[in-house]
Design a protein around this motif. Structure first.
Motif, PDB file in Angstrom:
ATOM      1  N   ASN A   1       4.000   5.857  -5.492  1.00 55.14           N
ATOM      2  CA  ASN A   1       4.028   5.953  -6.952  1.00 55.14           C
ATOM      3  C   ASN A   1       2.730   6.480  -7.552  1.00 55.14           C
ATOM      4  O   ASN A   1       2.657   6.634  -8.779  1.00 55.14           O
ATOM      5  CB  ASN A   1       4.333   4.581  -7.553  1.00 55.14           C
ATOM      6  CG  ASN A   1       5.692   4.070  -7.165  1.00 55.14           C
ATOM      7  OD1 ASN A   1       6.600   4.851  -6.880  1.00 55.14           O
ATOM      8  ND2 ASN A   1       5.856   2.755  -7.145  1.00 55.14           N
ATOM      9  N   LYS A   2       1.718   6.703  -6.695  1.00 57.68           N
ATOM     10  CA  LYS A   2       0.425   7.206  -7.164  1.00 57.68           C
ATOM     11  C   LYS A   2      -0.148   6.314  -8.261  1.00 57.68           C
ATOM     12  O   LYS A   2      -0.553   6.766  -9.334  1.00 57.68           O
ATOM     13  CB  LYS A   2       0.548   8.645  -7.670  1.00 57.68           C
ATOM     14  CG  LYS A   2       0.917   9.661  -6.606  1.00 57.68           C
ATOM     15  CD  LYS A   2       0.913  11.070  -7.146  1.00 57.68           C
ATOM     16  CE  LYS A   2       1.288  12.068  -6.078  1.00 57.68           C
ATOM     17  NZ  LYS A   2       0.344  12.103  -4.961  1.00 57.68           N
ATOM     18  N   THR A   3      -0.162   5.030  -8.000  1.00 49.98           N
ATOM     19  CA  THR A   3      -0.693   4.067  -8.951  1.00 49.98           C
ATOM     20  C   THR A   3      -1.775   3.247  -8.277  1.00 49.98           C
ATOM     21  O   THR A   3      -1.936   3.274  -7.044  1.00 49.98           O
ATOM     22  CB  THR A   3       0.413   3.136  -9.460  1.00 49.98           C
ATOM     23  OG1 THR A   3       1.047   2.495  -8.343  1.00 49.98           O
ATOM     24  CG2 THR A   3       1.455   3.903 -10.257  1.00 49.98           C
ATOM     25  N   GLY A   4      -2.490   2.456  -9.113  1.00 49.31           N
ATOM     26  CA  GLY A   4      -3.530   1.597  -8.561  1.00 49.31           C
ATOM     27  C   GLY A   4      -4.689   2.415  -7.996  1.00 49.31           C
ATOM     28  O   GLY A   4      -5.160   3.382  -8.612  1.00 49.31           O
TER      29      GLY A   4
ATOM     30  N   SER B   1      14.579  10.044  -9.043  1.00 53.22           N
ATOM     31  CA  SER B   1      15.519   9.021  -8.594  1.00 53.22           C
ATOM     32  C   SER B   1      14.980   7.640  -8.924  1.00 53.22           C
ATOM     33  O   SER B   1      13.821   7.328  -8.634  1.00 53.22           O
ATOM     34  CB  SER B   1      15.769   9.137  -7.085  1.00 53.22           C
ATOM     35  OG  SER B   1      16.373  10.377  -6.780  1.00 53.22           O
ATOM     36  N   LYS B   2      15.833   6.829  -9.517  1.00 54.63           N
ATOM     37  CA  LYS B   2      15.483   5.448  -9.845  1.00 54.63           C
ATOM     38  C   LYS B   2      16.655   4.545  -9.493  1.00 54.63           C
ATOM     39  O   LYS B   2      17.809   4.977  -9.529  1.00 54.63           O
ATOM     40  CB  LYS B   2      15.144   5.297 -11.337  1.00 54.63           C
ATOM     41  CG  LYS B   2      13.768   5.808 -11.702  1.00 54.63           C
ATOM     42  CD  LYS B   2      13.405   5.397 -13.116  1.00 54.63           C
ATOM     43  CE  LYS B   2      11.977   5.791 -13.455  1.00 54.63           C
ATOM     44  NZ  LYS B   2      11.585   5.350 -14.813  1.00 54.63           N
ATOM     45  N   PRO B   3      16.386   3.261  -9.179  1.00 55.51           N
ATOM     46  CA  PRO B   3      17.495   2.345  -8.858  1.00 55.51           C
ATOM     47  C   PRO B   3      18.430   2.179 -10.045  1.00 55.51           C
ATOM     48  O   PRO B   3      18.023   2.188 -11.199  1.00 55.51           O
ATOM     49  CB  PRO B   3      16.787   1.026  -8.508  1.00 55.51           C
ATOM     50  CG  PRO B   3      15.405   1.422  -8.145  1.00 55.51           C
ATOM     51  CD  PRO B   3      15.071   2.629  -8.953  1.00 55.51           C
TER      52      PRO B   3
ATOM     53  N   ILE C   1      -2.954  12.956 -17.450  1.00 52.54           N
ATOM     54  CA  ILE C   1      -1.532  13.280 -17.378  1.00 52.54           C
ATOM     55  C   ILE C   1      -0.829  12.296 -16.452  1.00 52.54           C
ATOM     56  O   ILE C   1      -1.467  11.544 -15.713  1.00 52.54           O
ATOM     57  CB  ILE C   1      -1.332  14.724 -16.873  1.00 52.54           C
ATOM     58  CG1 ILE C   1      -1.853  14.854 -15.438  1.00 52.54           C
ATOM     59  CG2 ILE C   1      -1.996  15.714 -17.794  1.00 52.54           C
ATOM     60  CD1 ILE C   1      -1.552  16.193 -14.809  1.00 52.54           C
ATOM     61  N   ASP C   2       0.493  12.325 -16.510  1.00 55.98           N
ATOM     62  CA  ASP C   2       1.324  11.511 -15.619  1.00 55.98           C
ATOM     63  C   ASP C   2       1.527  12.310 -14.334  1.00 55.98           C
ATOM     64  O   ASP C   2       2.276  13.295 -14.305  1.00 55.98           O
ATOM     65  CB  ASP C   2       2.659  11.199 -16.286  1.00 55.98           C
ATOM     66  CG  ASP C   2       3.457  10.161 -15.507  1.00 55.98           C
ATOM     67  OD1 ASP C   2       3.169   9.983 -14.311  1.00 55.98           O
ATOM     68  OD2 ASP C   2       4.370   9.550 -16.091  1.00 55.98           O
ATOM     69  N   PHE C   3       0.854  11.866 -13.245  1.00 60.97           N
ATOM     70  CA  PHE C   3       0.901  12.626 -12.004  1.00 60.97           C
ATOM     71  C   PHE C   3       2.247  12.486 -11.299  1.00 60.97           C
ATOM     72  O   PHE C   3       2.585  13.324 -10.470  1.00 60.97           O
ATOM     73  CB  PHE C   3      -0.238  12.182 -11.080  1.00 60.97           C
ATOM     74  CG  PHE C   3      -1.582  12.625 -11.549  1.00 60.97           C
ATOM     75  CD1 PHE C   3      -2.062  13.886 -11.230  1.00 60.97           C
ATOM     76  CD2 PHE C   3      -2.368  11.809 -12.345  1.00 60.97           C
ATOM     77  CE1 PHE C   3      -3.305  14.300 -11.669  1.00 60.97           C
ATOM     78  CE2 PHE C   3      -3.604  12.214 -12.788  1.00 60.97           C
ATOM     79  CZ  PHE C   3      -4.090  13.467 -12.450  1.00 60.97           C
ATOM     80  N   VAL C   4       3.022  11.446 -11.615  1.00 64.04           N
ATOM     81  CA  VAL C   4       4.361  11.329 -11.029  1.00 64.04           C
ATOM     82  C   VAL C   4       5.267  12.422 -11.583  1.00 64.04           C
ATOM     83  O   VAL C   4       6.008  13.087 -10.855  1.00 64.04           O
ATOM     84  CB  VAL C   4       4.939   9.934 -11.303  1.00 64.04           C
ATOM     85  CG1 VAL C   4       6.368   9.824 -10.773  1.00 64.04           C
ATOM     86  CG2 VAL C   4       4.067   8.859 -10.671  1.00 64.04           C
TER      87      VAL C   4
ATOM     88  N   ILE D   1       0.842  -1.211   0.000  1.00 68.25           N
ATOM     89  CA  ILE D   1       0.000   0.000   0.000  1.00 68.25           C
ATOM     90  C   ILE D   1       0.868   1.248   0.000  1.00 68.25           C
ATOM     91  O   ILE D   1       0.596   2.233  -0.706  1.00 68.25           O
ATOM     92  CB  ILE D   1      -0.953  -0.033   1.216  1.00 68.25           C
ATOM     93  CG1 ILE D   1      -1.995  -1.154   1.029  1.00 68.25           C
ATOM     94  CG2 ILE D   1      -1.646   1.300   1.397  1.00 68.25           C
ATOM     95  CD1 ILE D   1      -2.895  -1.343   2.227  1.00 68.25           C
ATOM     96  N   LYS D   2       1.946   1.246   0.787  1.00 66.07           N
ATOM     97  CA  LYS D   2       2.835   2.408   0.815  1.00 66.07           C
ATOM     98  C   LYS D   2       3.502   2.628  -0.540  1.00 66.07           C
ATOM     99  O   LYS D   2       3.673   3.779  -0.977  1.00 66.07           O
ATOM    100  CB  LYS D   2       3.890   2.228   1.899  1.00 66.07           C
ATOM    101  CG  LYS D   2       3.353   2.385   3.315  1.00 66.07           C
ATOM    102  CD  LYS D   2       4.492   2.297   4.331  1.00 66.07           C
ATOM    103  CE  LYS D   2       3.963   2.517   5.747  1.00 66.07           C
ATOM    104  NZ  LYS D   2       5.060   2.454   6.754  1.00 66.07           N
TER     105      LYS D   2
END
Length: 601
Positions: free
Chosen positions: A384-387, A466-468, A413-416, A378-379
């Motif tokens: 990621n503001k998905t689902g 930031s991404k892995p 739009i892409d909210f991320v 859930i976190k």
């Protein structure tokens, strides 16, 4: 040539085609391509013949039983094995053998022609395999319509040839050989009418002999027998289902059965959709023997229990931790499941305090593993503001406050990106305009736009995502920047224009080139100094050794700095500084002719 054997005719054709191949200009590409086409056409005709034979075999589907004794392998001491099959299966096996032989021939021809560049065998291999396919036994039966008698009687006889003496021989289908193989137990089944007086059962009956290693297991049932067995089983099952349906319609109580037809009894418990779960009473015991301890009775403080087992000692306290485990409080160390009781000083096993090294959250003690995983999921969706946490598109929102794509004015739009970069854009426009909305790495920003680390780390100046790191998981996260934001800051604020950025780039490249050239020249000068010094020392050593040999020297090896004539310490007398052909200023010693370079600053 009609009376000759196929082997003789094949030899005549090969010798004749070898003479013809010598007169054919294979160097001509047109002639070579024609030969290749003839070879391909020959193989296609052979394949068409075998396909037609396969269709005819399946259409006829002769299920007549065929028994024959298969010859033993060459050089083997074993006897032949009895084979029981059908005419259909035998013809299919023979056809597969022909196809396999033809495939091996095509493969060998491909290697010889493509890899070894042989062209002469193309003509021979265009005729011999086609001739063999037209002369095969299956072709004579299914295409030429000849009866399966005489030489065409199954099993087919082995073709006579030069190498026939080295082969294992033909299959035997006569009645005597088949009956002998059946009695010897090499396949098939024995018949009672062939039993002699010695095989007649006596009193007491003879002991069953253990199967010897030389005897082979009986042949498997033919496909026709297997089909009849399956049809009989399905027919019996349908009759039983029909009777059960008639009992239900007549009101007769129906007893549930297993798939094998067994009825539930005290010893048989049904399971699955037609039965029920095995009762607890059938696996548990109500009476506990006096010699067993009842674990349901809590032991007293004095060490005695209650009931019939009061004379037994209670369970050891040290032994209890090896019986009861709380797996929610244990950690998989990849070498075993350990808890804080096993290693109390290990901080990574503690579920109460977070680990300082990783800095991540730890599962609370009151939560189960499933609840903890659900909370983490859930976190992640919230982050990621998905689902279910994706911002909804409200139709009642104010038109002025509703966020739309800056390119196509859509509300999806892409909210991320809107949250990280402050850029309202949809996924379609991101792919449609990569010159604006593609992502740049930190290295690309520093190399292409000449930005510095403090500028890239300032989130207010240039926000980043930031991404892995995809290369190594333990490396720092990637910092991704939006292209149009980086270009806007680099062109309009830092450098002023694209031309100014290009000029700064050329200037830095020129400085880098000049630094490399200066470093190279410095190393070259150092190498020249060392080389000239070593040359002077070698020449001086030669002069000293020659003087000692002639008797005029001091008799010891000269060192750097000594006079050439052996008269003690040499002092250079430098001449005037001049410029040589290479443009370097040098001066020469008037005594020893040593040259040194002098740099004027």
């Amino acid at each position: 040539m009609a009376g000759l054997s196929p082997q003789i005719t094949n030899l005549i054709i090969i010798l004749g085609m070898m003479q013809v191949a010598k007169r054919i200009p294979f160097d001509d590409p047109v002639v070579l391509n024609i030969c290749r086409a003839v070879y391909v056409a020959s193989n296609l005709i052979i394949l068409s013949i075998y396909i037609y034979i396969k269709t005819s075999i399946d259409k006829k589907k002769d299920m007549t039983t065929l028994k024959y004794v298969e010859p033993a392998p060459m050089g083997s001491s074993e006897e032949g094995k009895l084979v029981t099959t059908t005419v259909h299966a035998y013809d299919i096996g023979q056809l597969k053998t022909l196809l396999r032989s033809q495939g091996m021939g095509v493969l060998m021809m491909g290697v010889m022609h493509i890899y070894f560049k042989y062209t002469n065998p193309l003509l021979i291999q265009s005729i011999i395999p086609l001739k063999g396919a037209l002369e095969s036994n299956l072709t004579k039966i299914y295409i030429w319509g000849k009866p399966a008698a005489g030489d065409l009687k199954r099993p087919f006889k082995q073709a006579a040839g030069f190498m026939s003496g080295l082969q294992s021989g033909s299959a035997q289908a006569d009645k005597k050989a088949v009956e002998s193989a059946e009695r010897a137990g090499r396949g098939g089944a024995k018949e009672d009418k062939h039993l002699g007086a010695m095989d007649r059962p006596g009193t007491p009956p003879p002991q069953a002999q253990a199967p010897s290693a030389s005897r082979r297991p009986p042949s498997p049932p033919t496909p026709e027998v297997t089909r009849r067995i399956e049809e009989s089983r399905l027919r019996a099952k349908a009759i039983r289902d029909q009777r059960d349906a008639e009992q239900r319609s007549a009101g007769i109580p129906f007893e549930p059965r297993t798939t094998s037809g067994l009825i539930a009894t005290d010893d048989i418990q049904l399971a699955g959709p037609a039965g029920r779960k095995r009762p607890y009473a059938s696996v548990s015991r109500a009476e506990v023997p006096t010699t067993n301890r009842d674990a349901r009775a809590a032991p007293s403080k004095d060490g005695a229990g209650t009931g019939a087992a009061s004379d037994l000692r209670p369970i050891s306290r040290k032994f209890s931790k090896y019986v009861d485990y709380n797996f929610s409080a244990m950690t998989d160390t990849k070498g075993g499941f350990l808890s804080t009781e096993d290693d109390p000083w290990n901080k990574s096993m503690s579920t109460d305090a977070p680990s300082g090294a990783a800095g991540g959250e730890q599962k609370p003690a009151h939560m189960t593993a499933t609840e903890w995983e659900r909370m983490q999921l859930i976190k992640k969706l919230q982050r990621n503001k998905t689902g279910p946490f994706e911002p909804s598109l409200s139709a009642l929102a104010d038109e002025k406050t509703r966020k739309r794509c800056r390119e196509c004015r859509t509300v999806e739009i892409d909210f991320v990106w809107e949250e990280v970069f402050g850029c309202a854009v949809c996924n379609t426009c991101k792919e449609k305009y990569p010159e604006k909305y593609s992502l740049l790495t930190k290295t690309e920003c520093k190399d292409d736009y000449l930005l510095t680390d403090p500028e890239l780390k300032d989130d207010e100046l240039l926000p980043h995502l930031s991404k892995p790191n995809p290369h190594k998981s333990h490396w720092h996260d990637m910092m991704l920047f939006l292209r149009y934001q980086v270009e806007d800051y680099a062109f309009n604020h830092k450098w002023g224009s694209i031309e100014a950025l290009d000029a700064e780039f050329e200037k830095r490249e020129g400085d880098k080139k000049r630094r490399k050239e200066a470093e190279f020249k410095e190393k070259l000068l150092d190498l020249k100094r060392k080389t000239r010094t070593d040359a002077f020392r070698r020449n001086n050593a030669k002069a000293g050794s020659s003087a000692s040999v002639g008797g005029g020297g001091m008799g010891k090896a000269t060192k750097f700095g000594d006079a050439i004539g052996g008269g003690g310490k040499h002092v250079h007398e430098w001449g005037r500084t001049v410029e040589n052909e290479e443009g370097m200023t040098v001066k020469t010693c008037l005594t020893c002719d040593m040259e040194v370079e002098e740099l004027e600053l």
